[in-house]
Write a protein that holds these residues in place. Sequence first.
Motif, short mmCIF file in Angstrom:
data_model
loop_
_atom_site.label_atom_id
_atom_site.label_comp_id
_atom_site.label_asym_id
_atom_site.label_seq_id
_atom_site.Cartn_x
_atom_site.Cartn_y
_atom_site.Cartn_z
N VAL A 105 -6.81 -47.13 18.90
CA VAL A 105 -7.06 -46.04 17.93
C VAL A 105 -6.15 -44.83 18.17
O VAL A 105 -6.32 -43.79 17.54
CB VAL A 105 -8.55 -45.59 17.96
N ARG A 106 -5.15 -44.98 19.03
CA ARG A 106 -4.27 -43.85 19.34
C ARG A 106 -3.52 -43.36 18.10
O ARG A 106 -3.42 -42.16 17.87
CB ARG A 106 -3.29 -44.22 20.45
N GLU A 107 -3.02 -44.28 17.31
CA GLU A 107 -2.26 -43.89 16.11
C GLU A 107 -3.18 -43.24 15.07
O GLU A 107 -2.80 -42.26 14.42
CB GLU A 107 -1.56 -45.12 15.52
N ASP A 108 -4.40 -43.78 14.92
CA ASP A 108 -5.36 -43.18 13.99
C ASP A 108 -5.62 -41.72 14.36
O ASP A 108 -5.57 -40.83 13.51
CB ASP A 108 -6.69 -43.94 14.01
N LEU A 109 -5.90 -41.47 15.64
CA LEU A 109 -6.21 -40.12 16.07
C LEU A 109 -4.99 -39.20 15.95
O LEU A 109 -5.13 -38.03 15.60
CB LEU A 109 -6.76 -40.13 17.49
N LYS A 110 -3.82 -39.75 16.21
CA LYS A 110 -2.59 -38.97 16.06
C LYS A 110 -2.44 -38.51 14.60
O LYS A 110 -1.98 -37.41 14.33
CB LYS A 110 -1.39 -39.83 16.47
N ASN A 111 -2.87 -39.37 13.66
CA ASN A 111 -2.80 -39.07 12.23
C ASN A 111 -4.08 -38.41 11.69
O ASN A 111 -4.29 -38.37 10.49
CB ASN A 111 -2.49 -40.35 11.44
N LYS A 112 -4.91 -37.93 12.63
CA LYS A 112 -6.16 -37.22 12.30
C LYS A 112 -7.13 -38.08 11.47
O LYS A 112 -7.84 -37.59 10.62
CB LYS A 112 -5.86 -35.90 11.60
N ILE A 113 -7.15 -39.39 11.77
CA ILE A 113 -8.09 -40.31 11.14
C ILE A 113 -9.19 -40.61 12.15
O ILE A 113 -8.90 -41.07 13.26
CB ILE A 113 -7.38 -41.62 10.71
N THR A 117 -21.65 -52.33 28.95
CA THR A 117 -21.24 -51.58 30.14
C THR A 117 -19.76 -51.28 29.95
O THR A 117 -19.12 -51.88 29.09
CB THR A 117 -21.46 -52.40 31.43
N HIS A 118 -19.22 -50.38 30.74
CA HIS A 118 -17.80 -50.05 30.57
C HIS A 118 -17.12 -49.73 31.90
O HIS A 118 -17.77 -49.41 32.88
CB HIS A 118 -17.63 -48.87 29.61
N ALA A 119 -15.80 -49.85 31.85
CA ALA A 119 -14.93 -49.42 32.95
C ALA A 119 -13.74 -48.76 32.28
O ALA A 119 -13.19 -49.30 31.32
CB ALA A 119 -14.48 -50.61 33.78
N GLU A 120 -13.38 -47.57 32.77
CA GLU A 120 -12.25 -46.88 32.14
C GLU A 120 -11.09 -46.76 33.12
O GLU A 120 -11.28 -46.75 34.33
CB GLU A 120 -12.65 -45.50 31.62
N GLU A 121 -9.90 -46.70 32.54
CA GLU A 121 -8.68 -46.60 33.33
C GLU A 121 -7.71 -45.66 32.62
O GLU A 121 -7.42 -45.84 31.44
CB GLU A 121 -8.06 -47.99 33.46
N LYS A 158 -1.90 -39.35 28.19
CA LYS A 158 -2.63 -39.43 26.92
C LYS A 158 -2.88 -40.88 26.52
O LYS A 158 -2.74 -41.26 25.37
CB LYS A 158 -1.86 -38.70 25.81
N TYR A 159 -3.24 -41.70 27.51
CA TYR A 159 -3.51 -43.10 27.23
C TYR A 159 -4.60 -43.61 28.16
O TYR A 159 -4.41 -43.71 29.37
CB TYR A 159 -2.24 -43.92 27.38
N TRP A 160 -5.76 -43.90 27.56
CA TRP A 160 -6.89 -44.45 28.29
C TRP A 160 -7.17 -45.85 27.77
O TRP A 160 -7.11 -46.10 26.57
CB TRP A 160 -8.13 -43.59 28.10
N HIS A 203 -8.18 -48.79 23.27
CA HIS A 203 -7.05 -47.99 23.70
C HIS A 203 -7.16 -46.65 22.98
O HIS A 203 -7.23 -46.62 21.74
CB HIS A 203 -5.73 -48.68 23.34
N ALA A 204 -7.22 -45.56 23.74
CA ALA A 204 -7.44 -44.24 23.14
C ALA A 204 -6.57 -43.19 23.85
O ALA A 204 -6.16 -43.39 25.00
CB ALA A 204 -8.91 -43.85 23.26
N PRO A 205 -6.32 -42.06 23.18
CA PRO A 205 -5.50 -41.01 23.79
C PRO A 205 -6.28 -40.10 24.75
O PRO A 205 -5.70 -39.21 25.35
CB PRO A 205 -4.98 -40.23 22.58
N PHE A 206 -7.58 -40.32 24.85
CA PHE A 206 -8.41 -39.54 25.77
C PHE A 206 -9.59 -40.40 26.21
O PHE A 206 -9.86 -41.44 25.62
CB PHE A 206 -8.91 -38.25 25.09
N LYS A 207 -10.28 -39.95 27.23
CA LYS A 207 -11.46 -40.66 27.73
C LYS A 207 -12.59 -40.45 26.71
O LYS A 207 -13.08 -39.34 26.56
CB LYS A 207 -11.84 -40.10 29.10
#
Length: 77
Positions: free
Chosen positions: A10-18, A58-62, A67-69, A40-44
Amino acid sequence: MEQRIIELDVREDLKNKIEPFQKIMEAIKEVKDNDIFILHAPFKPVPLFGVLKVKGFTHAEEEIDKKYWKVTFTKKA
């Protein structure tokens, strides 16, 4: 039963304010028990953790980069 991996970036969506929340909710409808959903996101995406926990994940984050989680959600059986 074979474990599937479903990925969504969703990094491109968020970059384009979607707002990607609906896209994420649609994607997790496909996730069955023991499947993995990788986001895949630009923030946690902390607010998403609680939403998906209620749905049995459940989740695990890295943090891959500044700007890439990458967050791996697993659907509990």
